[in-house]
Design a protein around this motif. Structure first.
Motif, PDB file in Angstrom:
ATOM      1  N   LEU A  33      -3.704   4.185   7.542  1.00  0.00           N
ATOM      2  CA  LEU A  33      -2.887   4.040   8.745  1.00  0.00           C
ATOM      3  C   LEU A  33      -1.981   5.252   8.951  1.00  0.00           C
ATOM      4  N   TYR A  34      -1.429   5.770   7.866  1.00  0.00           N
ATOM      5  CA  TYR A  34      -0.484   6.884   7.954  1.00  0.00           C
ATOM      6  C   TYR A  34      -1.100   8.245   7.611  1.00  0.00           C
ATOM      7  N   LYS A  35      -2.413   8.282   7.480  1.00  0.00           N
ATOM      8  CA  LYS A  35      -3.129   9.538   7.211  1.00  0.00           C
ATOM      9  C   LYS A  35      -2.571  10.252   5.972  1.00  0.00           C
ATOM     10  N   THR A  36      -2.459   9.482   4.891  1.00  0.00           N
ATOM     11  CA  THR A  36      -2.034  10.028   3.619  1.00  0.00           C
ATOM     12  C   THR A  36      -2.950   9.460   2.549  1.00  0.00           C
ATOM     13  N   THR A  37      -2.575   9.549   1.295  1.00  0.00           N
ATOM     14  CA  THR A  37      -3.435   9.044   0.225  1.00  0.00           C
ATOM     15  C   THR A  37      -2.729   7.949  -0.570  1.00  0.00           C
ATOM     16  N   VAL A  38      -3.538   7.129  -1.217  1.00  0.00           N
ATOM     17  CA  VAL A  38      -3.012   6.087  -2.096  1.00  0.00           C
ATOM     18  C   VAL A  38      -2.173   6.740  -3.194  1.00  0.00           C
ATOM     19  N   ALA A  39      -2.667   7.831  -3.756  1.00  0.00           N
ATOM     20  CA  ALA A  39      -1.961   8.516  -4.840  1.00  0.00           C
ATOM     21  C   ALA A  39      -0.574   8.995  -4.408  1.00  0.00           C
ATOM     22  N   LYS A  40      -0.454   9.517  -3.202  1.00  0.00           N
ATOM     23  CA  LYS A  40       0.846   9.995  -2.717  1.00  0.00           C
ATOM     24  C   LYS A  40       1.817   8.838  -2.513  1.00  0.00           C
ATOM     25  N   ILE A  41       1.326   7.726  -1.962  1.00  0.00           N
ATOM     26  CA  ILE A  41       2.189   6.558  -1.774  1.00  0.00           C
ATOM     27  C   ILE A  41       2.615   6.003  -3.128  1.00  0.00           C
ATOM     28  N   ALA A  43       2.861   7.562  -5.994  1.00  0.00           N
ATOM     29  CA  ALA A  43       3.805   8.478  -6.633  1.00  0.00           C
ATOM     30  C   ALA A  43       5.197   8.373  -5.999  1.00  0.00           C
ATOM     31  N   ALA A  44       5.257   8.261  -4.689  1.00  0.00           N
ATOM     32  CA  ALA A  44       6.542   8.195  -3.991  1.00  0.00           C
ATOM     33  C   ALA A  44       7.297   6.904  -4.285  1.00  0.00           C
ATOM     34  N   ASN A  45       6.555   5.877  -4.737  1.00  0.00           N
ATOM     35  CA  ASN A  45       7.172   4.573  -4.968  1.00  0.00           C
ATOM     36  C   ASN A  45       7.114   4.134  -6.426  1.00  0.00           C
ATOM     37  N   ASN A  46       6.760   5.053  -7.312  1.00  0.00           N
ATOM     38  CA  ASN A  46       6.662   4.751  -8.752  1.00  0.00           C
ATOM     39  C   ASN A  46       5.772   3.540  -9.024  1.00  0.00           C
ATOM     40  N   ILE A  47       4.643   3.466  -8.328  1.00  0.00           N
ATOM     41  CA  ILE A  47       3.697   2.370  -8.504  1.00  0.00           C
ATOM     42  C   ILE A  47       2.657   2.808  -9.537  1.00  0.00           C
ATOM     43  N   THR A  48       2.548   2.042 -10.622  1.00  0.00           N
ATOM     44  CA  THR A  48       1.578   2.379 -11.660  1.00  0.00           C
ATOM     45  C   THR A  48       0.271   1.622 -11.499  1.00  0.00           C
ATOM     46  N   ASN A  49       0.325   0.429 -10.899  1.00  0.00           N
ATOM     47  CA  ASN A  49      -0.872  -0.362 -10.648  1.00  0.00           C
ATOM     48  C   ASN A  49      -1.077  -0.417  -9.137  1.00  0.00           C
ATOM     49  N   VAL A  50      -1.994   0.415  -8.619  1.00  0.00           N
ATOM     50  CA  VAL A  50      -2.179   0.520  -7.166  1.00  0.00           C
ATOM     51  C   VAL A  50      -2.761  -0.742  -6.541  1.00  0.00           C
ATOM     52  N   SER A  51      -3.195  -1.677  -7.366  1.00  0.00           N
ATOM     53  CA  SER A  51      -3.721  -2.950  -6.857  1.00  0.00           C
ATOM     54  C   SER A  51      -2.623  -4.000  -6.727  1.00  0.00           C
ATOM     55  N   LEU A  52      -1.399  -3.649  -7.113  1.00  0.00           N
ATOM     56  CA  LEU A  52      -0.332  -4.634  -7.151  1.00  0.00           C
ATOM     57  C   LEU A  52       0.844  -4.209  -6.270  1.00  0.00           C
ATOM     58  N   ILE A  53       0.817  -4.700  -5.021  1.00  0.00           N
ATOM     59  CA  ILE A  53       1.968  -4.557  -4.128  1.00  0.00           C
ATOM     60  C   ILE A  53       2.296  -5.953  -3.625  1.00  0.00           C
ATOM     61  N   SER A  54       3.526  -6.152  -3.184  1.00  0.00           N
ATOM     62  CA  SER A  54       3.987  -7.488  -2.795  1.00  0.00           C
ATOM     63  C   SER A  54       4.379  -7.535  -1.331  1.00  0.00           C
ATOM     64  N   VAL A  55       4.096  -8.670  -0.694  1.00  0.00           N
ATOM     65  CA  VAL A  55       4.526  -8.890   0.687  1.00  0.00           C
ATOM     66  C   VAL A  55       6.046  -8.759   0.721  1.00  0.00           C
ATOM     67  N   GLY A  56       6.548  -8.017   1.687  1.00  0.00           N
ATOM     68  CA  GLY A  56       7.981  -7.800   1.822  1.00  0.00           C
ATOM     69  C   GLY A  56       8.476  -6.549   1.112  1.00  0.00           C
ATOM     70  N   GLN A  57       7.650  -5.985   0.246  1.00  0.00           N
ATOM     71  CA  GLN A  57       8.024  -4.762  -0.473  1.00  0.00           C
ATOM     72  C   GLN A  57       8.138  -3.624   0.542  1.00  0.00           C
ATOM     73  N   VAL A  58       9.198  -2.845   0.424  1.00  0.00           N
ATOM     74  CA  VAL A  58       9.399  -1.700   1.331  1.00  0.00           C
ATOM     75  C   VAL A  58       8.930  -0.446   0.604  1.00  0.00           C
TER      76      VAL A  58
END
Length: 63
Positions: A33-41, A43-58
């Motif tokens: 949607l934002y024309k970027t990469t999963v890796a960049k997002i 890294a910017a959010n200190n996410i170690t498990n890219v399969s684990l995001i939560s509804v409401g997470q900013v």
């Protein structure tokens, strides 16, 4: 930045955007949607498990 009298100055584009995760979202979908990469997002959010995001997470979306 050089300003020439009689002209208008356009501020540089914002380099990050905030995005609130909705039901059904994935990092891949958001990255597309934002024309970027999963890796960049991740890294910017200190996410170690890219399969684990939560509804409401900013997330910070680097541009």
């Amino acid at each position: 930045m050089l300003v020439i009298p009689g002209t208008t100055v356009t501020p540089p584009p914002t380099t990050t955007v905030k995005y609130t995760v909705k039901s059904g979202d994935t990092l891949y979908k958001i990255a597309t949607l934002y024309k970027t990469t999963v890796a960049k997002i991740a890294a910017a959010n200190n996410i170690t498990n890219v399969s684990l995001i939560s509804v409401g997470q900013v997330l910070t979306i680097p541009r």
